[in-house]
Design a protein around this motif. Structure first.
Motif, PDB file in Angstrom:
ATOM      1  N   SER A  24       0.731  -1.431   0.081  1.00 30.42           N
ATOM      2  CA  SER A  24      -0.200  -0.077   0.113  1.00 30.42           C
ATOM      3  C   SER A  24       0.794   1.088  -0.047  1.00 30.42           C
ATOM      4  CB  SER A  24      -1.010  -0.067   1.189  1.00 30.42           C
ATOM      5  OG  SER A  24      -1.723  -1.123   1.073  1.00 30.42           O
ATOM      6  N   ALA A  25       0.220   2.319  -0.684  1.00 33.17           N
ATOM      7  CA  ALA A  25       1.045   3.460  -0.655  1.00 33.17           C
ATOM      8  C   ALA A  25       0.290   4.356   0.555  1.00 33.17           C
ATOM      9  CB  ALA A  25       0.521   4.371  -1.883  1.00 33.17           C
ATOM     10  N   ARG A  26       1.153   5.399   1.069  1.00 36.88           N
ATOM     11  CA  ARG A  26       0.583   6.217   2.201  1.00 36.88           C
ATOM     12  C   ARG A  26      -0.643   7.078   1.622  1.00 36.88           C
ATOM     13  NH1 ARG A  26       6.314   6.638   3.215  1.00 36.88           N
ATOM     14  NH2 ARG A  26       6.123   8.751   1.956  1.00 36.88           N
ATOM     15  N   SER A  27      -0.497   7.556   0.457  1.00 35.41           N
ATOM     16  CA  SER A  27      -1.709   8.250  -0.294  1.00 35.41           C
ATOM     17  C   SER A  27      -2.468   7.584  -1.103  1.00 35.41           C
ATOM     18  CB  SER A  27      -0.810   9.616  -0.937  1.00 35.41           C
ATOM     19  OG  SER A  27      -1.825  10.247  -1.382  1.00 35.41           O
ATOM     20  N   PRO A  28      -3.673   7.906  -0.993  1.00 30.89           N
ATOM     21  CA  PRO A  28      -4.933   7.232  -1.924  1.00 30.89           C
ATOM     22  C   PRO A  28      -4.632   7.698  -3.315  1.00 30.89           C
ATOM     23  CG  PRO A  28      -5.807   8.648  -0.569  1.00 30.89           C
ATOM     24  CD  PRO A  28      -4.528   8.606  -0.263  1.00 30.89           C
ATOM     25  N   ASP A  29      -3.798   8.796  -3.599  1.00 30.49           N
ATOM     26  CA  ASP A  29      -3.619   9.459  -4.897  1.00 30.49           C
ATOM     27  C   ASP A  29      -2.416   8.989  -5.390  1.00 30.49           C
ATOM     28  OD1 ASP A  29      -6.091  10.856  -4.753  1.00 30.49           O
ATOM     29  OD2 ASP A  29      -5.003  12.679  -3.664  1.00 30.49           O
ATOM     30  N   ALA A  30      -1.542   8.090  -4.931  1.00 35.25           N
ATOM     31  CA  ALA A  30      -0.006   7.729  -5.481  1.00 35.25           C
ATOM     32  C   ALA A  30      -0.345   6.992  -6.400  1.00 35.25           C
ATOM     33  CB  ALA A  30       0.445   6.856  -4.275  1.00 35.25           C
ATOM     34  N   PRO A  31       0.762   7.009  -7.319  1.00 33.21           N
ATOM     35  CA  PRO A  31       0.401   5.986  -8.685  1.00 33.21           C
ATOM     36  C   PRO A  31       0.697   4.650  -8.173  1.00 33.21           C
ATOM     37  CG  PRO A  31       2.622   7.181  -8.453  1.00 33.21           C
ATOM     38  CD  PRO A  31       1.801   7.786  -7.334  1.00 33.21           C
ATOM     39  N   THR A  32       0.250   3.680  -9.173  1.00 29.96           N
ATOM     40  CA  THR A  32       0.291   2.388  -8.789  1.00 29.96           C
ATOM     41  C   THR A  32       1.470   1.827  -9.882  1.00 29.96           C
ATOM     42  OG1 THR A  32      -1.910   2.249  -8.242  1.00 29.96           O
ATOM     43  CG2 THR A  32      -0.613   0.121  -8.802  1.00 29.96           C
ATOM     44  N   VAL A  33       2.397   0.738  -9.389  1.00 31.44           N
ATOM     45  CA  VAL A  33       3.439   0.248 -10.341  1.00 31.44           C
ATOM     46  C   VAL A  33       2.978  -1.097 -10.155  1.00 31.44           C
ATOM     47  CG1 VAL A  33       5.656  -0.237 -10.355  1.00 31.44           C
ATOM     48  CG2 VAL A  33       5.086   2.107  -9.527  1.00 31.44           C
TER      49      VAL A  33
ATOM     50  N   PHE B  92      10.071  -8.395  -5.714  1.00 29.28           N
ATOM     51  CA  PHE B  92       9.772  -7.180  -5.565  1.00 29.28           C
ATOM     52  C   PHE B  92       9.713  -6.321  -4.298  1.00 29.28           C
ATOM     53  CE2 PHE B  92       8.457  -8.593  -9.542  1.00 29.28           C
ATOM     54  CZ  PHE B  92       9.175  -7.982 -10.411  1.00 29.28           C
ATOM     55  N   ALA B  93       9.948  -7.291  -3.034  1.00 24.29           N
ATOM     56  CA  ALA B  93       9.830  -6.585  -1.695  1.00 24.29           C
ATOM     57  C   ALA B  93      10.617  -5.794  -1.109  1.00 24.29           C
ATOM     58  CB  ALA B  93       9.860  -7.936  -0.784  1.00 24.29           C
ATOM     59  N   GLY B  94      12.084  -5.904  -1.839  1.00 27.68           N
ATOM     60  CA  GLY B  94      13.018  -4.833  -1.415  1.00 27.68           C
ATOM     61  C   GLY B  94      12.690  -3.605  -2.250  1.00 27.68           C
ATOM     62  N   LEU B  95      12.110  -3.562  -3.538  1.00 25.83           N
ATOM     63  CA  LEU B  95      11.726  -2.250  -4.093  1.00 25.83           C
ATOM     64  C   LEU B  95      10.796  -1.493  -3.425  1.00 25.83           C
ATOM     65  CD1 LEU B  95      12.489  -0.556  -6.775  1.00 25.83           C
ATOM     66  CD2 LEU B  95      10.686  -2.223  -8.033  1.00 25.83           C
ATOM     67  N   ALA B  96       9.858  -2.381  -3.124  1.00 30.61           N
ATOM     68  CA  ALA B  96       8.545  -1.871  -2.217  1.00 30.61           C
ATOM     69  C   ALA B  96       9.047  -1.225  -1.077  1.00 30.61           C
ATOM     70  CB  ALA B  96       7.840  -2.922  -2.027  1.00 30.61           C
ATOM     71  N   ARG B  97      10.082  -1.737  -0.201  1.00 30.50           N
ATOM     72  CA  ARG B  97      10.692  -0.993   0.900  1.00 30.50           C
ATOM     73  C   ARG B  97      11.396   0.192   0.444  1.00 30.50           C
ATOM     74  NH1 ARG B  97      11.569  -6.293   2.260  1.00 30.50           N
ATOM     75  NH2 ARG B  97      13.606  -6.358   1.643  1.00 30.50           N
ATOM     76  N   ALA B  98      12.063   0.115  -0.743  1.00 28.69           N
ATOM     77  CA  ALA B  98      12.704   1.455  -1.050  1.00 28.69           C
ATOM     78  C   ALA B  98      11.898   2.588  -1.351  1.00 28.69           C
ATOM     79  CB  ALA B  98      13.618   1.068  -2.191  1.00 28.69           C
TER      80      ALA B  98
ATOM     81  N   GLY C  11       9.162   3.089  -0.168  1.00 31.51           N
ATOM     82  CA  GLY C  11       8.896   3.578   1.236  1.00 31.51           C
ATOM     83  C   GLY C  11       7.367   4.179   1.352  1.00 31.51           C
ATOM     84  N   GLY C  12       6.492   3.292   0.351  1.00 31.32           N
ATOM     85  CA  GLY C  12       5.003   3.763   0.731  1.00 31.32           C
ATOM     86  C   GLY C  12       4.727   5.149  -0.416  1.00 31.32           C
ATOM     87  N   GLU C  13       5.710   5.466  -1.182  1.00 33.88           N
ATOM     88  CA  GLU C  13       5.440   6.634  -1.997  1.00 33.88           C
ATOM     89  C   GLU C  13       4.498   6.094  -3.359  1.00 33.88           C
ATOM     90  OE1 GLU C  13       6.393   9.999  -1.738  1.00 33.88           O
ATOM     91  OE2 GLU C  13       6.756   9.295   0.367  1.00 33.88           O
TER      92      GLU C  13
END
Length: 71
Positions: A21-30, A43-49, A51-53
């Motif tokens: 999940s992203a911190r903001s509901p307006d964040a883009p989806t990858v 992709f877990a490490g990429l998700a951590r990098a 940081g919810g952006e």
């Protein structure tokens, strides 16, 4: 933080999806699609990098990870 989902595409076909999940509901989806010998957790490490952006979604291709294998 991630959650694991299962999508039933047809009877007996299940695709496993990981969603970070992203911190903001307006964040883009990858959308992340792995190669032949990997799985969604690649992709877990990429998700951590990130940081919810961004919201990240990764699936296990059929026959990989926790997705069902073709007959």
């Amino acid at each position: 933080m991630s959650e694991t989902l299962y999508i039933e595409t047809e009877p007996q076909i299940s695709i496993c999806v990981e969603r970070w999940s992203a911190r903001s509901p307006d964040a883009p989806t990858v959308l992340c699609v792995h190669g032949f010998s990997a799985n969604r957790l690649t992709f877990a490490g990429l998700a951590r990098a990130f940081g919810g952006e961004v919201e990240m979604v990764a699936e296990d291709c059929r026959g990989r990870g926790r997705s069902s294998a073709p007959d």
